[in-house]
Scaffold this active site. Structure first.
Site, mmCIF file in Angstrom:
data_model
loop_
_atom_site.group_PDB
_atom_site.id
_atom_site.type_symbol
_atom_site.label_atom_id
_atom_site.label_comp_id
_atom_site.label_asym_id
_atom_site.label_seq_id
_atom_site.Cartn_x
_atom_site.Cartn_y
_atom_site.Cartn_z
ATOM 1 N N CYS A 2 0.113 2.798 8.750
ATOM 2 C CA CYS A 2 1.521 3.066 8.501
ATOM 3 C C CYS A 2 2.359 2.328 9.538
ATOM 4 O O CYS A 2 1.992 2.318 10.720
ATOM 5 C CB CYS A 2 1.758 4.572 8.584
ATOM 6 S SG CYS A 2 3.455 5.078 8.297
ATOM 7 N N HIS A 4 1.563 6.940 -0.870
ATOM 8 C CA HIS A 4 1.835 6.934 0.573
ATOM 9 C C HIS A 4 3.345 6.938 0.810
ATOM 10 O O HIS A 4 3.859 7.728 1.618
ATOM 11 C CB HIS A 4 1.173 5.698 1.191
ATOM 12 C CG HIS A 4 1.404 5.534 2.658
ATOM 13 N ND1 HIS A 4 0.386 5.624 3.582
ATOM 14 C CD2 HIS A 4 2.524 5.260 3.374
ATOM 15 C CE1 HIS A 4 0.885 5.424 4.803
ATOM 16 N NE2 HIS A 4 2.176 5.190 4.691
ATOM 17 N N GLU A 5 4.077 6.051 0.111
ATOM 18 C CA GLU A 5 5.528 5.950 0.322
ATOM 19 C C GLU A 5 6.265 7.183 -0.197
ATOM 20 O O GLU A 5 7.191 7.674 0.451
ATOM 21 C CB GLU A 5 6.086 4.676 -0.319
ATOM 22 C CG GLU A 5 5.495 3.381 0.217
ATOM 23 C CD GLU A 5 5.434 3.270 1.730
ATOM 24 O OE1 GLU A 5 6.294 3.846 2.423
ATOM 25 O OE2 GLU A 5 4.506 2.615 2.234
ATOM 26 N N HIS A 61 6.206 9.979 2.190
ATOM 27 C CA HIS A 61 7.228 9.874 3.247
ATOM 28 C C HIS A 61 8.532 10.555 2.837
ATOM 29 O O HIS A 61 9.234 11.117 3.678
ATOM 30 C CB HIS A 61 7.526 8.406 3.583
ATOM 31 C CG HIS A 61 6.590 7.793 4.567
ATOM 32 N ND1 HIS A 61 6.364 8.313 5.819
ATOM 33 C CD2 HIS A 61 5.826 6.668 4.474
ATOM 34 C CE1 HIS A 61 5.504 7.535 6.462
ATOM 35 N NE2 HIS A 61 5.152 6.538 5.670
#
Length: 184
Positions: free
Chosen positions: A110, A153-154, A157
Site C-alpha cells: 500500500c 483494496h481501494e 480504503h
C-alpha cells in the site's frame, strides 16, 4: 499534481474513517482531484516519471490516502492477459461477489504503508462494481483476478479498512479456504 508528499501514512486518522459519498454531479474541485489521482497512479508506473517525481509504483489510490475523505478511487492495473483496467470512479460500490476467494501469493502492499507486512489477504475472486466516471457516466464492471483484488483494496480504503486487517494474525500465511492463488 499529487506527489508522495500528498499520500498520508499508516496511522493517519483519514485512513480509518468512512469516506463520504460524492454528491453528483461532482464539483470541479472533486473532478480535478480524481483526475490528479489517476494521473498519479499512471505516472507512478512510468519508470522515468516515477524517478523524476520520486513516486513509489502503485496500481491504485483512494481519496482518503490523500486526506480527502470522499468516495473516490483511481485504478490502473492489468490482468494476467495484459488487459488494462484503468478507472477513475466516484462512489464505487461492490454490488455482488463470488463465494470463491483469491489472494496474492506475494501479499499486498500500500502506498500509505511504508514497510512490507507479510501475509495472505483473502479477497473475493470475482466482483461486480458500479460507480460513476469522471465524465459522469454510470458504469457496471465485472472483475476477476488481480484487478478485482486492486478494486477491493481501494474500496476498503473508503471504509477505513487497511489490507493488513484481513491477514490472519495467528497464521499470516494460512491459505484462505476455497481460494485461488494469484502470482503477481
Amino acid at each position: 499534481m499529487i506527489t508522495m508528499e500528498n499520500i498520508v501514512r499508516d496511522g493517519h486518522p483519514a485512513l480509518r474513517e468512512v469516506a463520504e459519498e460524492v454528491q453528483l454531479p461532482a464539483s470541479d474541485e472533486e473532478k480535478q482531484h480524481l483526475a490528479d489521482m489517476i494521473e498519479f497512479v499512471k505516472n507512478s508506473q512510468n519508470p522515468e516519471l516515477a524517478e523524476k517525481y520520486q513516486l513509489r509504483p502503485g496500481v491504485g489510490l483512494a481519496a482518503p490516502q490523500t486526506d480527502v475523505k470522499k468516495r473516490m478511487i483511481a485504478v490502473h492495473a492489468e490482468d494476467a492477459k495484459g488487459t488494462l483496467y484503468s478507472y477513475a470512479l466516484f462512489n464505487p460500490k461492490i454490488v455482488s461477489h463470488s463465494v470463491e476467494r483469491s489472494y496474492l501469493t506475494s501479499g499486498e502492499g500500500c502506498l500509505s504503508v511504508d514497510e512490507p507486512i507479510p501475509g495472505y489477504v483473502p479477497r473475493y475472486a470475482r466482483i461486480r462494481v458500479k460507480g460513476t466516471t469522471l465524465e459522469g457516466e454510470q458504469i457496471d464492471i465485472r472483475l476477476k483476478g488481480f484487478p478485482a483484488i486492486v478494486f477491493q483494496h481501494e474500496i476498503d480504503h473508503l471504509n477505513g479498512i487497511m489490507f493488513y486487517d484481513h491477514i490472519d494474525k495467528e497464521n499470516p500465511f494460512k491459505e484462505p479456504d476455497n481460494a485461488i492463488a494469484i502470482d503477481r
